[in-house]
Design a protein around this motif. Structure first.
Motif, PDB file in Angstrom:
ATOM      1  N   ASN A 102      51.293  45.600  40.279  1.00  0.00           N
ATOM      2  CA  ASN A 102      50.446  46.118  39.190  1.00  0.00           C
ATOM      3  C   ASN A 102      50.733  47.598  38.958  1.00  0.00           C
ATOM      4  OD1 ASN A 102      49.241  43.693  38.798  1.00  0.00           O
ATOM      5  ND2 ASN A 102      47.176  44.314  39.386  1.00  0.00           N
ATOM      6  N   LEU A 103      51.464  48.216  39.882  1.00  0.00           N
ATOM      7  CA  LEU A 103      51.805  49.643  39.759  1.00  0.00           C
ATOM      8  C   LEU A 103      53.322  49.830  39.804  1.00  0.00           C
ATOM      9  CD1 LEU A 103      49.147  51.237  42.164  1.00  0.00           C
ATOM     10  CD2 LEU A 103      48.947  50.795  39.723  1.00  0.00           C
ATOM     11  N   PRO A 104      54.037  49.250  38.823  1.00  0.00           N
ATOM     12  CA  PRO A 104      55.494  49.408  38.873  1.00  0.00           C
ATOM     13  C   PRO A 104      55.875  50.875  38.676  1.00  0.00           C
ATOM     14  CG  PRO A 104      54.805  48.317  36.825  1.00  0.00           C
ATOM     15  CD  PRO A 104      53.573  48.529  37.633  1.00  0.00           C
ATOM     16  N   ALA A 106      55.457  53.273  40.621  1.00  0.00           N
ATOM     17  CA  ALA A 106      54.416  54.193  41.115  1.00  0.00           C
ATOM     18  C   ALA A 106      55.065  55.359  41.844  1.00  0.00           C
ATOM     19  CB  ALA A 106      53.463  53.452  42.047  1.00  0.00           C
ATOM     20  N   ALA A 179      44.173  53.356  42.428  1.00  0.00           N
ATOM     21  CA  ALA A 179      44.625  52.858  41.127  1.00  0.00           C
ATOM     22  C   ALA A 179      43.432  52.776  40.193  1.00  0.00           C
ATOM     23  CB  ALA A 179      45.245  51.477  41.294  1.00  0.00           C
ATOM     24  N   LEU A 185      42.767  43.708  39.771  1.00  0.00           N
ATOM     25  CA  LEU A 185      42.873  42.244  39.880  1.00  0.00           C
ATOM     26  C   LEU A 185      44.335  41.815  39.985  1.00  0.00           C
ATOM     27  CD1 LEU A 185      40.320  40.564  37.450  1.00  0.00           C
ATOM     28  CD2 LEU A 185      39.995  41.510  39.711  1.00  0.00           C
ATOM     29  N   ARG A 187      47.625  39.830  39.181  1.00  0.00           N
ATOM     30  CA  ARG A 187      48.117  39.312  37.903  1.00  0.00           C
ATOM     31  C   ARG A 187      49.292  38.380  38.143  1.00  0.00           C
ATOM     32  NH1 ARG A 187      46.544  41.931  33.626  1.00  0.00           N
ATOM     33  NH2 ARG A 187      45.300  43.803  33.875  1.00  0.00           N
ATOM     34  N   SER A 189      51.446  37.500  36.162  1.00  0.00           N
ATOM     35  CA  SER A 189      52.666  37.984  35.493  1.00  0.00           C
ATOM     36  C   SER A 189      53.510  38.830  36.442  1.00  0.00           C
ATOM     37  CB  SER A 189      52.322  38.792  34.235  1.00  0.00           C
ATOM     38  OG  SER A 189      51.481  39.885  34.551  1.00  0.00           O
ATOM     39  N   ALA A 190      52.846  39.567  37.339  1.00  0.00           N
ATOM     40  CA  ALA A 190      53.610  40.342  38.332  1.00  0.00           C
ATOM     41  C   ALA A 190      54.274  39.394  39.328  1.00  0.00           C
ATOM     42  CB  ALA A 190      52.683  41.324  39.049  1.00  0.00           C
TER      43      ALA A 190
ATOM     44  N   LEU B  23      36.767  44.209  35.982  1.00  0.00           N
ATOM     45  CA  LEU B  23      37.379  43.368  34.959  1.00  0.00           C
ATOM     46  C   LEU B  23      36.909  41.936  35.171  1.00  0.00           C
ATOM     47  CD1 LEU B  23      39.410  43.236  32.607  1.00  0.00           C
ATOM     48  CD2 LEU B  23      41.215  42.848  34.303  1.00  0.00           C
ATOM     49  N   ASN B 102      49.994  50.557  31.274  1.00  0.00           N
ATOM     50  CA  ASN B 102      50.553  49.468  32.087  1.00  0.00           C
ATOM     51  C   ASN B 102      51.290  50.034  33.300  1.00  0.00           C
ATOM     52  OD1 ASN B 102      49.597  47.531  30.395  1.00  0.00           O
ATOM     53  ND2 ASN B 102      51.579  46.742  29.732  1.00  0.00           N
ATOM     54  N   LEU B 103      51.520  51.353  33.299  1.00  0.00           N
ATOM     55  CA  LEU B 103      52.205  52.004  34.415  1.00  0.00           C
ATOM     56  C   LEU B 103      51.347  53.130  34.991  1.00  0.00           C
ATOM     57  CD1 LEU B 103      55.821  52.331  32.919  1.00  0.00           C
ATOM     58  CD2 LEU B 103      54.866  50.458  34.248  1.00  0.00           C
ATOM     59  N   PRO B 104      50.172  52.752  35.524  1.00  0.00           N
ATOM     60  CA  PRO B 104      49.316  53.818  36.070  1.00  0.00           C
ATOM     61  C   PRO B 104      49.989  54.467  37.275  1.00  0.00           C
ATOM     62  CG  PRO B 104      48.377  51.639  36.547  1.00  0.00           C
ATOM     63  CD  PRO B 104      49.616  51.417  35.741  1.00  0.00           C
ATOM     64  N   HIS B 105      49.819  55.766  37.401  1.00  0.00           N
ATOM     65  CA  HIS B 105      50.408  56.526  38.517  1.00  0.00           C
ATOM     66  C   HIS B 105      51.932  56.439  38.522  1.00  0.00           C
ATOM     67  CE1 HIS B 105      46.525  57.492  40.163  1.00  0.00           C
ATOM     68  NE2 HIS B 105      46.193  56.240  40.159  1.00  0.00           N
ATOM     69  N   ALA B 106      52.527  56.310  37.347  1.00  0.00           N
ATOM     70  CA  ALA B 106      53.984  56.253  37.268  1.00  0.00           C
ATOM     71  C   ALA B 106      54.577  57.571  37.736  1.00  0.00           C
ATOM     72  CB  ALA B 106      54.422  55.959  35.839  1.00  0.00           C
ATOM     73  N   SER B 107      55.772  57.471  38.306  1.00  0.00           N
ATOM     74  CA  SER B 107      56.414  58.654  38.892  1.00  0.00           C
ATOM     75  C   SER B 107      56.973  59.595  37.822  1.00  0.00           C
ATOM     76  CB  SER B 107      57.546  58.205  39.816  1.00  0.00           C
ATOM     77  OG  SER B 107      58.440  57.366  39.113  1.00  0.00           O
ATOM     78  N   PRO B 180      59.538  47.068  34.472  1.00  0.00           N
ATOM     79  CA  PRO B 180      59.835  45.640  34.613  1.00  0.00           C
ATOM     80  C   PRO B 180      59.269  44.881  33.411  1.00  0.00           C
ATOM     81  CG  PRO B 180      58.146  46.326  36.185  1.00  0.00           C
ATOM     82  CD  PRO B 180      58.671  47.561  35.546  1.00  0.00           C
ATOM     83  N   SER B 182      57.538  42.376  33.025  1.00  0.00           N
ATOM     84  CA  SER B 182      56.150  41.897  33.076  1.00  0.00           C
ATOM     85  C   SER B 182      55.176  42.947  32.561  1.00  0.00           C
ATOM     86  CB  SER B 182      55.794  41.480  34.506  1.00  0.00           C
ATOM     87  OG  SER B 182      55.999  42.564  35.401  1.00  0.00           O
ATOM     88  N   ARG B 187      48.173  45.318  27.106  1.00  0.00           N
ATOM     89  CA  ARG B 187      47.085  44.641  27.828  1.00  0.00           C
ATOM     90  C   ARG B 187      45.763  45.264  27.425  1.00  0.00           C
ATOM     91  NH1 ARG B 187      48.543  41.745  31.960  1.00  0.00           N
ATOM     92  NH2 ARG B 187      50.729  41.740  32.577  1.00  0.00           N
TER      93      ARG B 187
END
Lengths: 233, 233
Positions: A102-104, A106, A179, A185, A187, A189-190, B23, B102-107, B180, B182, B187
């Motif tokens: 869920n955190l790609p 990161a 996060a 939750l 997913r 899809s991941a 959620l 969709n990319l929380p905390h992305a680098s 990725p 997915s 969302r």
């Protein structure tokens, strides 16, 4: 490769339908909505929206746990049923690896946590660039033990991180990042992302070997062992 | 605060139901599955699974675009209808900010791209720690112009990044990272995250002002302007 991916490893249920690297649809139902009726309803709805039938799919993927014993069993049973009925192969994957994704991309290692009850968590630590790379094996243990094993900063997510947030905060301080709640939750899809990679490499699991990754013995097993030990004594 | 969040800004549709930071459910239908029938079906299914009715909700949130003109209009019309019928307020947010989350905390900074047709993209650049922070205003422009404006490495996602991947690769080389697959679909749950923050601050939008953020004129408007100019000449 058209894949239906199922996750019921926590008290949520989630289904994703994908065609190669294209997500056709996903349905997630949160806490306490997980039952086989809802699960089959979600699967039917997704297939109908995509104008597909189970026979038109190429594989069925499912999270093997760790997580809720009953939930994991429901998910695996459903995937096995679909696989057996259609003659299409099955793919299994770790529920914690799925949650981590869920955190790609990161910025830090990702620590997915499910509440395992009995004051324990199912926990993993992953690097999430592209695909999830396990930095330690998935485990079930008291949250304090897990936190003691994490040296560097990490991003926590999942119901377990919500439940034990105060403990994580007080133990790790600024090393703990959380996060956003929308990512808590699991997913499917991941999971589909992991499943497609396995499918392309031909890593299917024979149905007889598609088993839960419970990581600990069930209540019934523990009780039986105790009885056996008492008898032997 | 119970919020129903709707996104139909691309050729996908997505609905999320949340209660505070929890959620309750989410339904996403991919490409070409976006129509009002499916949207209302998803809303009904989510409400039924949570045993809730529209009247029990506290707010209706919707992505205002940029994106598909028709899609954005369908989403806003649906949110306005629900808001008007229940007397509960509406909240609007950027579809690109939602996709970025969709990319929380992305680098790295995150670049969400929708295909805007006519050889253009709807594009934004966000930092995604906690909540999305816009590093530049959402814009519609040729992808080459957008890429020229990005100095540092970024993570690209969304249908626009799939369509223009070769161009992004050849222009930015190693500075371009791709999410990725997915994570490519918008969302509503990520929108719900933004909506809850706005809701807690009381940032509701009166229905008369809940308008699309198209960023460019519609075909009909362009044709009318041309006709008017010809008449005036």
């Amino acid at each position: 490769m058209k894949i239906l991916t199922i996750d019921t490893s926590s008290n949520c249920s989630s289904v994703a339908l994908s065609d190669g690297t294209k997500l056709l649809g996903e349905c997630i139902l949160g806490e306490d909505r997980c039952n086989s009726g809802r699960l089959m309803g979600s699967i039917s709805d997704l297939l109908a929206a995509a104008k597909l039938t189970p026979a038109a799919l190429d594989a069925f993927a499912v999270s093997l746990g760790p997580g809720s014993f009953t939930g994991v069993r429901v998910g695996i049973a459903t995937a096995k049923g679909l696989s057996l009925a259609t003659g299409k192969p099955a793919i299994g994957f770790s529920s914690l690896a799925m949650l981590a994704m869920n955190l790609p991309h990161a910025s830090l290692p990702v620590a997915p946590l499910f509440d395992a009850r009995k004051s324990e968590v199912y926990a993993g630590l992953y690097r999430c660039d592209g695909l999830p790379t396990a930095l330690m094996p998935d485990a079930v243990l008291p949250p304090a033990d897990f936190l003691a094993s994490i040296g560097s900063p990490a991003i926590f997510l999942g119901e377990g991180s919500v439940r034990y947030r105060a403990l994580i905060d007080s133990t790790l301080g600024e090393k703990a990042v959380f996060a956003p709640w929308s990512a808590d939750l699991p997913r499917a899809s991941a999971g589909a992302l992991i499943a497609l990679e396995k499918g392309l490499r031909g890593e299917f699991t024979p149905l007889a070997l598609l088993n839960p990754a419970y990581l600990r013995a069930s209540e019934a097993e523990i009780a039986k062992r105790k009885r056996d030990a008492e008898k032997a004594a």
